[in-house]
Design a protein around this motif. Structure first.
Motif, PDB file in Angstrom:
ATOM      1  N   UNK A  46       0.891  -1.171   0.000  1.00  0.00           N
ATOM      2  CA  UNK A  46       0.000   0.000   0.000  1.00  0.00           C
ATOM      3  C   UNK A  46       0.924   1.214   0.000  1.00  0.00           C
ATOM      4  N   UNK A  47       1.112   1.776  -1.168  1.00  0.00           N
ATOM      5  CA  UNK A  47       2.135   2.797  -1.390  1.00  0.00           C
ATOM      6  C   UNK A  47       1.479   4.166  -1.542  1.00  0.00           C
ATOM      7  N   UNK A  48       1.973   5.149  -0.789  1.00  0.00           N
ATOM      8  CA  UNK A  48       1.523   6.522  -0.935  1.00  0.00           C
ATOM      9  C   UNK A  48       2.515   7.319  -1.750  1.00  0.00           C
ATOM     10  N   UNK A  49       2.011   8.160  -2.633  1.00  0.00           N
ATOM     11  CA  UNK A  49       2.857   9.068  -3.406  1.00  0.00           C
ATOM     12  C   UNK A  49       2.394  10.484  -3.115  1.00  0.00           C
ATOM     13  N   UNK A  50       3.316  11.312  -2.618  1.00  0.00           N
ATOM     14  CA  UNK A  50       2.980  12.691  -2.271  1.00  0.00           C
ATOM     15  C   UNK A  50       3.941  13.643  -2.977  1.00  0.00           C
ATOM     16  N   UNK A  51       3.540  14.904  -3.006  1.00  0.00           N
ATOM     17  CA  UNK A  51       4.335  15.942  -3.651  1.00  0.00           C
ATOM     18  C   UNK A  51       3.417  17.055  -4.097  1.00  0.00           C
ATOM     19  N   UNK A  52       3.990  18.208  -4.377  1.00  0.00           N
ATOM     20  CA  UNK A  52       3.190  19.352  -4.802  1.00  0.00           C
ATOM     21  C   UNK A  52       2.615  19.122  -6.192  1.00  0.00           C
ATOM     22  N   UNK A 182      -5.659  10.908  -6.280  1.00  0.00           N
ATOM     23  CA  UNK A 182      -6.372  11.952  -5.539  1.00  0.00           C
ATOM     24  C   UNK A 182      -7.861  11.609  -5.405  1.00  0.00           C
ATOM     25  N   UNK A 183      -8.211  10.420  -4.911  1.00  0.00           N
ATOM     26  CA  UNK A 183      -9.612  10.004  -4.925  1.00  0.00           C
ATOM     27  C   UNK A 183     -10.498  10.767  -3.959  1.00  0.00           C
ATOM     28  N   UNK A 184      -9.928  11.561  -3.056  1.00  0.00           N
ATOM     29  CA  UNK A 184     -10.754  12.256  -2.066  1.00  0.00           C
ATOM     30  C   UNK A 184     -10.592  13.773  -2.121  1.00  0.00           C
ATOM     31  N   UNK A 185      -9.847  14.284  -3.088  1.00  0.00           N
ATOM     32  CA  UNK A 185      -9.525  15.707  -3.085  1.00  0.00           C
ATOM     33  C   UNK A 185     -10.747  16.592  -3.291  1.00  0.00           C
ATOM     34  N   UNK A 186     -11.771  16.082  -3.993  1.00  0.00           N
ATOM     35  CA  UNK A 186     -12.964  16.895  -4.275  1.00  0.00           C
ATOM     36  C   UNK A 186     -14.076  16.664  -3.265  1.00  0.00           C
ATOM     37  N   UNK A 209      -3.110  -4.624  -4.207  1.00  0.00           N
ATOM     38  CA  UNK A 209      -1.930  -3.760  -4.194  1.00  0.00           C
ATOM     39  C   UNK A 209      -2.391  -2.358  -4.578  1.00  0.00           C
ATOM     40  N   UNK A 210      -2.175  -1.398  -3.697  1.00  0.00           N
ATOM     41  CA  UNK A 210      -2.748  -0.061  -3.860  1.00  0.00           C
ATOM     42  C   UNK A 210      -1.654   0.990  -3.934  1.00  0.00           C
ATOM     43  N   UNK A 211      -1.807   1.899  -4.901  1.00  0.00           N
ATOM     44  CA  UNK A 211      -0.947   3.083  -4.982  1.00  0.00           C
ATOM     45  C   UNK A 211      -1.862   4.288  -4.787  1.00  0.00           C
ATOM     46  N   UNK A 212      -1.675   4.999  -3.679  1.00  0.00           N
ATOM     47  CA  UNK A 212      -2.561   6.081  -3.258  1.00  0.00           C
ATOM     48  C   UNK A 212      -1.847   7.408  -3.450  1.00  0.00           C
ATOM     49  N   UNK A 213      -2.347   8.217  -4.381  1.00  0.00           N
ATOM     50  CA  UNK A 213      -1.746   9.512  -4.694  1.00  0.00           C
ATOM     51  C   UNK A 213      -2.540  10.591  -3.976  1.00  0.00           C
ATOM     52  N   UNK A 214      -1.856  11.428  -3.196  1.00  0.00           N
ATOM     53  CA  UNK A 214      -2.583  12.402  -2.392  1.00  0.00           C
ATOM     54  C   UNK A 214      -1.670  13.544  -1.977  1.00  0.00           C
ATOM     55  N   UNK A 215      -2.314  14.677  -1.610  1.00  0.00           N
ATOM     56  CA  UNK A 215      -1.602  15.784  -0.986  1.00  0.00           C
ATOM     57  C   UNK A 215      -1.713  15.723   0.541  1.00  0.00           C
ATOM     58  N   UNK A 216      -2.605  14.911   1.037  1.00  0.00           N
ATOM     59  CA  UNK A 216      -2.920  14.886   2.463  1.00  0.00           C
ATOM     60  C   UNK A 216      -2.037  13.876   3.185  1.00  0.00           C
ATOM     61  N   UNK A 217      -1.060  14.373   3.924  1.00  0.00           N
ATOM     62  CA  UNK A 217      -0.124  13.487   4.616  1.00  0.00           C
ATOM     63  C   UNK A 217      -0.812  12.701   5.732  1.00  0.00           C
ATOM     64  N   UNK A 218      -1.852  13.271   6.335  1.00  0.00           N
ATOM     65  CA  UNK A 218      -2.562  12.551   7.399  1.00  0.00           C
ATOM     66  C   UNK A 218      -3.254  11.320   6.844  1.00  0.00           C
ATOM     67  N   UNK A 219      -3.906  11.458   5.687  1.00  0.00           N
ATOM     68  CA  UNK A 219      -4.564  10.300   5.082  1.00  0.00           C
ATOM     69  C   UNK A 219      -3.541   9.267   4.631  1.00  0.00           C
ATOM     70  N   UNK A 220      -2.440   9.736   4.076  1.00  0.00           N
ATOM     71  CA  UNK A 220      -1.392   8.819   3.617  1.00  0.00           C
ATOM     72  C   UNK A 220      -0.838   8.034   4.793  1.00  0.00           C
ATOM     73  N   UNK A 221      -0.602   8.716   5.893  1.00  0.00           N
ATOM     74  CA  UNK A 221      -0.065   8.024   7.069  1.00  0.00           C
ATOM     75  C   UNK A 221      -1.041   6.983   7.598  1.00  0.00           C
ATOM     76  N   UNK A 256       7.286  19.752   3.192  1.00  0.00           N
ATOM     77  CA  UNK A 256       5.927  19.239   3.044  1.00  0.00           C
ATOM     78  C   UNK A 256       5.281  19.001   4.408  1.00  0.00           C
ATOM     79  N   UNK A 257       6.021  18.403   5.313  1.00  0.00           N
ATOM     80  CA  UNK A 257       5.482  18.113   6.640  1.00  0.00           C
ATOM     81  C   UNK A 257       5.224  19.407   7.405  1.00  0.00           C
ATOM     82  N   UNK A 258       6.134  20.369   7.275  1.00  0.00           N
ATOM     83  CA  UNK A 258       5.964  21.646   7.967  1.00  0.00           C
ATOM     84  C   UNK A 258       4.781  22.434   7.427  1.00  0.00           C
TER      85      UNK A 258
END
Length: 302
Positions: A46-52, A182-186, A209-221, A256-258
């Motif tokens: 279950x892989x998270x991908x984050x970034x601007x 970004x399945x929850x961004x909207x 096997x899931x690849x979760x792309x998001x801006x939300x670090x809380x959801x990714x964690x 990103x964390x800050x």
């Protein structure tokens, strides 16, 4: 460690800038959306991908599912090269790797009912005509929706329901890998929790096997076991989700964390989920009756 299910080897994706005359006369350099990326995803990850925005997250997903072709490098599924499969027949690849898109409104055909959307997908998988309707209803139940939604059109559904239908359509192909872009961004916060809980449950029950792309670090964690941080089309840091978020090694990861709003600081620094299946709502309330999936009435209403 077992061989990787999905691998990217020195993958680059670039796009030309300007018009033809500009490119010929001025020698304009192409825009590089993905720059020499190598990555291994193993079965059950279950892989998270984050970034601007613009960091290359969605480009990576589009390459992996075969929507676009790489400019250079190789993409492998169980050792088979995407370029060779696309040249012969892309069907097996696209059945095994699916994507749940960010914009559920545009991802669904506005003129097709939920049932037709699912049964057409099942037909592509080779399900016999007489079994498609029943399996479509089973898919709806899998994502927490009732069969009464089957005859509805997309505009008759809420945002959360459309997002679940999109997930059901992707799962209809019984994929090995699901990319959730970004399945929850909207969605609002309550619907975000529902979709994340759903993804967590599916990884548990289906071994997805899931690849979760998001801006939300809380959801990714909450959801992910591994984390990949991207910037300007390149991977700048990756590792176990807890290690990367608790002890970031790259300056960009620290930024990103800050940047997480102070009001969410408790979510950011709190203890990680004990498993990929733990959910935000379940952590807030140990009472299983308050879980999104413990109440069928609430799931159907929302």
């Amino acid at each position: 460690m077992s061989p990787a299910l999905l691998s990217l080897r020195d993958v680059t994706k670039s796009y030309p800038r300007g018009g033809l005359i500009d490119r010929v006369l001025k020698g304009t350099k192409p825009f590089v959306a993905l720059d020499n990326v190598s990555l291994d995803i193993h079965r059950g990850d279950v892989v998270g991908i984050v970034g601007e925005s613009g960091s290359g997250k969605s480009t990576l997903a589009s390459l992996a599912v075969g929507l676009i072709a790489p400019t250079a490098g190789d993409i492998l599924l169980d050792g088979e090269n995407l370029a060779e499969l696309m040249r012969d027949h892309a069907g097996p690849w696209r059945r095994r790797i699916q994507m749940a898109f960010q914009d559920s409104s545009s991802a669904l055909n506005p003129r097709k009912t939920v049932e037709l959307c699912l049964t057409e997908t099942l037909a592509l998988r080779g399900v016999a005509r007489e079994g498609r309707r029943q399996e479509a209803h089973e898919l709806l139940a899998l994502v927490g929706l009732g069969a009464e939604l089957a005859p509805r059109l997309p505009h008759e559904l809420s945002g959360g329901q459309r997002q679940r239908v999109g997930l059901a359509r992707a799962l209809a192909m019984r994929p090995d890998v699901l990319f959730a872009d970004e399945p929850v961004s909207a969605l609002d916060v309550s619907l975000q929790a529902q979709v994340v809980n759903l993804l967590a449950r599916l990884t548990r029950e289906l071994g997805l096997t899931l690849v979760f792309i998001s801006h939300d670090l809380a959801l990714v964690r909450t959801l992910c076991s591994r984390l990949i941080v991207m910037r300007n089309g390149a991977i700048v840091e990756q590792g176990a989700c807890r290690d990367v978020l608790d002890n970031p090694q790259h300056d960009y990861t620290r930024l990103l964390i800050a940047a997480v709003p102070k009001g969410l600081a408790g979510r950011r620094v709190g203890p990680p989920a004990s498993s990929a299946g733990a959910s935000i709502l379940e952590r807030k309330s140990p009472d299983p009756k308050k879980s999104i999936f413990a109440s069928r009435r609430l799931a159907e209403r929302i």
